[in-house]
Enzyme design. Structure first.
Site, PDB file in Angstrom:
ATOM      1  N   CYS A   1      41.198  53.749  38.118  1.00 22.35           N
ATOM      2  CA  CYS A   1      42.509  53.134  37.918  1.00 22.35           C
ATOM      3  C   CYS A   1      42.794  52.184  39.086  1.00 22.35           C
ATOM      4  O   CYS A   1      42.082  52.206  40.101  1.00 22.35           O
ATOM      5  CB  CYS A   1      43.576  54.215  37.818  1.00 22.35           C
ATOM      6  SG  CYS A   1      44.009  54.965  39.413  1.00 22.35           S
TER       7      CYS A   1
ATOM      8  N   HIS B   1      43.636  61.904  42.039  1.00 24.85           N
ATOM      9  CA  HIS B   1      42.549  61.427  41.180  1.00 24.85           C
ATOM     10  C   HIS B   1      41.217  61.729  41.847  1.00 24.85           C
ATOM     11  O   HIS B   1      41.128  61.819  43.076  1.00 24.85           O
ATOM     12  CB  HIS B   1      42.676  59.923  40.955  1.00 24.85           C
ATOM     13  CG  HIS B   1      43.822  59.550  40.076  1.00 24.85           C
ATOM     14  ND1 HIS B   1      43.883  58.355  39.412  1.00 24.85           N
ATOM     15  CD2 HIS B   1      44.966  60.217  39.753  1.00 24.85           C
ATOM     16  CE1 HIS B   1      45.003  58.293  38.715  1.00 24.85           C
ATOM     17  NE2 HIS B   1      45.683  59.412  38.904  1.00 24.85           N
TER      18      HIS B   1
ATOM     19  N   CYS C   1      43.075  53.949  42.560  1.00 27.71           N
ATOM     20  CA  CYS C   1      41.784  54.357  43.122  1.00 27.71           C
ATOM     21  C   CYS C   1      40.988  53.146  43.588  1.00 27.71           C
ATOM     22  O   CYS C   1      40.361  53.178  44.650  1.00 27.71           O
ATOM     23  CB  CYS C   1      40.990  55.157  42.092  1.00 27.71           C
ATOM     24  SG  CYS C   1      41.737  56.757  41.711  1.00 27.71           S
TER      25      CYS C   1
ATOM     26  N   GLU D   1      38.486  60.070  42.479  1.00 24.42           N
ATOM     27  CA  GLU D   1      38.005  59.137  43.493  1.00 24.42           C
ATOM     28  C   GLU D   1      38.795  59.273  44.789  1.00 24.42           C
ATOM     29  O   GLU D   1      38.219  59.256  45.877  1.00 24.42           O
ATOM     30  CB  GLU D   1      38.103  57.686  42.982  1.00 24.42           C
ATOM     31  CG  GLU D   1      37.275  57.417  41.744  1.00 24.42           C
ATOM     32  CD  GLU D   1      38.049  57.610  40.441  1.00 24.42           C
ATOM     33  OE1 GLU D   1      37.669  57.002  39.438  1.00 24.42           O
ATOM     34  OE2 GLU D   1      39.037  58.383  40.433  1.00 24.42           O
TER      35      GLU D   1
END
Length: 155
Positions: free
Chosen positions: A83, A53, A86, A55
């Site tokens: 999410c 992801h 993260c 991040e």
């Protein structure tokens, strides 16, 4: 224009470029003391890595370059609502200032929301979609793992 808006626009631009390359619409900009220390885009599609992801990519890059897992004082600017994975990684790294441009509600009609995951994680372990089992296995004849770690920390 506020710095936060500028960094969020950069995160959106990264996400847009990622979409044009066939990736998912997520970008992140990590800032410390007014300087961008790392950026990331969602790489789940191309890497087949569910942890890739935006991040997390930015946090990993910053931690490696700074040679420290602690990024206290950094601010994360993400194109989308982080999410739980993260969010947990940012918390572990000491990042407490998080801004995002698109909410879970904004992304819901496109399948770009982690709202259901957040809801499931709020339930007690026994009610979640995953099963959790504590089995205190301790190999016979071996030093306890945590005792070993503690001994290695104290020298």
């Amino acid at each position: 224009m506020l710095d936060a808006d500028r960094y969020l626009k950069q995160a959106i631009a990264l996400a847009r470029e990622n979409v044009e390359r066939g990736g998912r619409p997520f970008g992140a900009v990590l800032v410390m003391d007014g300087d961008i220390i790392a950026t990331g885009v969602n790489g789940v599609v191309e890497t087949h890595d569910p942890t890739s992801h935006a991040e997390l990519v930015a946090v990993r890059d910053a931690a490696l370059r700074r040679r420290s897992p602690i990024l206290k004082g950094a601010a994360m600017y993400a194109s989308g609502h982080p999410c739980p994975m993260c969010l947990a990684a940012m918390r572990l790294a000491g990042i407490t200032d998080i801004s995002y441009a698109y909410s879970n509600e904004d992304g819901a009609s496109y399948g770009l929301t982690s709202a259901a995951l957040y809801a499931d994680l709020r339930k007690p372990f026994a009610e979640q979609e995953m099963s959790f089992t504590y089995r205190p296995v301790r190999p016979e004849g071996e030093e306890d793992l945590y005792v070993q770690w503690g001994r290695m920390q104290t020298g």
